[in-house]
Design a protein around this motif. Structure first.
Motif, PDB file in Angstrom:
ATOM      1  N   THR A   1     -43.364  18.703   3.072  1.00 61.20           N
ATOM      2  CA  THR A   1     -44.220  19.062   1.949  1.00 61.20           C
ATOM      3  C   THR A   1     -45.371  18.068   1.839  1.00 61.20           C
ATOM      4  N   ALA A   2     -46.582  18.583   1.790  1.00 59.76           N
ATOM      5  CA  ALA A   2     -47.756  17.711   1.698  1.00 59.76           C
ATOM      6  C   ALA A   2     -47.808  17.034   0.334  1.00 59.76           C
ATOM      7  N   VAL A   3     -48.199  15.757   0.326  1.00 63.99           N
ATOM      8  CA  VAL A   3     -48.353  14.984  -0.908  1.00 63.99           C
ATOM      9  C   VAL A   3     -49.824  14.615  -1.029  1.00 63.99           C
ATOM     10  N   GLY A   4     -50.477  15.088  -2.084  1.00 60.02           N
ATOM     11  CA  GLY A   4     -51.917  14.893  -2.204  1.00 60.02           C
ATOM     12  C   GLY A   4     -52.352  13.899  -3.247  1.00 60.02           C
ATOM     13  N   GLU A   5     -51.414  13.486  -4.112  1.00 56.57           N
ATOM     14  CA  GLU A   5     -51.792  12.524  -5.148  1.00 56.57           C
ATOM     15  C   GLU A   5     -50.582  11.696  -5.545  1.00 56.57           C
ATOM     16  N   GLY A   6     -50.847  10.595  -6.260  1.00 61.30           N
ATOM     17  CA  GLY A   6     -49.774   9.696  -6.654  1.00 61.30           C
ATOM     18  C   GLY A   6     -49.924   8.361  -5.962  1.00 61.30           C
ATOM     19  N   THR A   7     -48.904   7.523  -6.091  1.00 67.36           N
ATOM     20  CA  THR A   7     -48.923   6.202  -5.464  1.00 67.36           C
ATOM     21  C   THR A   7     -47.712   6.044  -4.555  1.00 67.36           C
ATOM     22  N   VAL A   8     -47.878   5.188  -3.549  1.00 71.26           N
ATOM     23  CA  VAL A   8     -46.812   4.927  -2.581  1.00 71.26           C
ATOM     24  C   VAL A   8     -46.540   3.429  -2.543  1.00 71.26           C
ATOM     25  N   ALA A   9     -45.277   3.051  -2.738  1.00 67.66           N
ATOM     26  CA  ALA A   9     -44.871   1.658  -2.588  1.00 67.66           C
ATOM     27  C   ALA A   9     -44.614   1.415  -1.106  1.00 67.66           C
ATOM     28  N   LEU A  10     -45.433   0.569  -0.486  1.00 66.22           N
ATOM     29  CA  LEU A  10     -45.351   0.332   0.955  1.00 66.22           C
ATOM     30  C   LEU A  10     -44.380  -0.795   1.278  1.00 66.22           C
ATOM     31  N   ARG A  11     -43.576  -0.601   2.315  1.00 64.03           N
ATOM     32  CA  ARG A  11     -42.681  -1.664   2.764  1.00 64.03           C
ATOM     33  C   ARG A  11     -43.487  -2.848   3.282  1.00 64.03           C
ATOM     34  N   LYS A  12     -44.526  -2.549   4.023  1.00 61.76           N
ATOM     35  CA  LYS A  12     -45.405  -3.581   4.564  1.00 61.76           C
ATOM     36  C   LYS A  12     -46.820  -3.038   4.559  1.00 61.76           C
ATOM     37  N   PHE A  13     -47.162  -2.239   5.554  1.00 58.49           N
ATOM     38  CA  PHE A  13     -48.414  -1.493   5.596  1.00 58.49           C
ATOM     39  C   PHE A  13     -48.072  -0.108   6.137  1.00 58.49           C
ATOM     40  N   PRO A  14     -48.925   0.890   5.958  1.00 59.00           N
ATOM     41  CA  PRO A  14     -48.586   2.239   6.433  1.00 59.00           C
ATOM     42  C   PRO A  14     -48.382   2.279   7.946  1.00 59.00           C
ATOM     43  N   LYS A  15     -47.279   2.901   8.368  1.00 62.49           N
ATOM     44  CA  LYS A  15     -46.989   3.085   9.793  1.00 62.49           C
ATOM     45  C   LYS A  15     -46.765   4.578  10.032  1.00 62.49           C
ATOM     46  N   PRO A  16     -47.829   5.349  10.044  1.00 64.13           N
ATOM     47  CA  PRO A  16     -47.679   6.797  10.184  1.00 64.13           C
ATOM     48  C   PRO A  16     -47.135   7.201  11.547  1.00 64.13           C
ATOM     49  N   ALA A  17     -46.336   8.242  11.560  1.00 72.48           N
ATOM     50  CA  ALA A  17     -45.802   8.778  12.813  1.00 72.48           C
ATOM     51  C   ALA A  17     -46.861   9.635  13.501  1.00 72.48           C
ATOM     52  N   LEU A  18     -46.752   9.743  14.813  1.00 71.95           N
ATOM     53  CA  LEU A  18     -47.640  10.614  15.584  1.00 71.95           C
ATOM     54  C   LEU A  18     -46.987  11.987  15.656  1.00 71.95           C
ATOM     55  N   VAL A  19     -47.533  12.923  14.907  1.00 77.08           N
ATOM     56  CA  VAL A  19     -46.963  14.276  14.809  1.00 77.08           C
ATOM     57  C   VAL A  19     -48.085  15.293  14.989  1.00 77.08           C
TER      58      VAL A  19
END
Length: 232
Positions: free
Chosen positions: A193-211
């Motif tokens: 499900t796409a998330v378009g707004e809100g805040t994200v608590a990051l563990r360190k920095f964003p590590k997006p997957a390659l999909v």
């Protein structure tokens, strides 16, 4: 044309990791080329496979590369790797253009994630495809991961970005808008499900997957916001 530069087995337990070296090389290449990011790819973990800590390789993605630049990219990266050679490591390097990457290379990458593959297989595949592949010291086993990483990265569906745009500058709690502006293509839940707004608590920095060839940051609900999930 997209070029993929794969490196592996460049470190020891006491030294800087392959990912850090890949980011350094990417920074140098970015002076001349369009570097889209650096991905990490997990390979087979088994007692019969020598590795430093997690047996992963790194791939630098170079977009909008002109014909004939592969040799220059290879030479630049090779020079940097040799200048930073760590005694006891077994580095390998490979460069491939997307048009030269066929199903055999994708299969080799997948095999390297779940079984033991050899230098001979890697060198034979690279030779048949006309790819630049070379060991730069030690046992030269790094050629296996360098080639496998490229096969996995080029599939568009393996690994995660350890560098993408300005993602490494983000820390703490960040808005979805800030995360997307940093270079992440999409933010989604594990269910897709796409998330378009809100805040994200990051563990360190964003590590997006390659999909699907995109940088996708996966998140899960956390109170009134989200927290990131490291996948890939």
């Amino acid at each position: 044309m997209t070029l993929y530069l794969g490196i592996d087995d460049t470190d020891t337990r006491e030294s800087r990791g392959t990912g850090r070296l890949a980011r350094m090389i990417a920074a140098e290449l970015a002076r001349t080329y369009t570097v889209a990011g650096v991905t990490r790819h997990q390979l087979f973990v088994h007692p019969a496979v020598p590795y430093t800590s997690h047996n992963s390789s790194a791939v630098i993605h170079i977009q909008e590369a002109e014909n004939g630049v592969a040799a220059d990219v290879f030479a630049t990266a090779k020079e940097l790797m040799l200048a930073d050679f760590i005694e006891g490591s077994d580095p390998g390097i490979c460069v491939a253009a997307d048009r030269n990457i066929e199903s055999d290379l994708h299969r080799f990458g997948l095999s390297a994630k779940s079984s033991i593959v050899t230098q001979g297989e890697a060198r034979s595949l690279a030779r048949e495809a006309g790819l630049l592949l070379e060991g730069l010291g030690g046992t030269e086993d790094g050629v296996i991961g360098a080639l496998a990483g490229i096969g996995l990265a080029a599939s568009g569906n393996d690994g995660r970005f350890v560098q993408k745009g300005t993602t490494r500058d983000l820390r703490g709690s960040q808005t979805i808008a800030a995360i997307l502006a940093s270079g992440v293509d999409r933010v989604e839940t594990r269910e897709g499900t796409a998330v378009g707004e809100g805040t994200v608590a990051l563990r360190k920095f964003p590590k997006p997957a390659l999909v699907g060839g995109k940088a996708v940051l996966f998140v899960e609900s956390d109170g009134d916001g989200y927290r990131d999930i490291v996948m890939g």
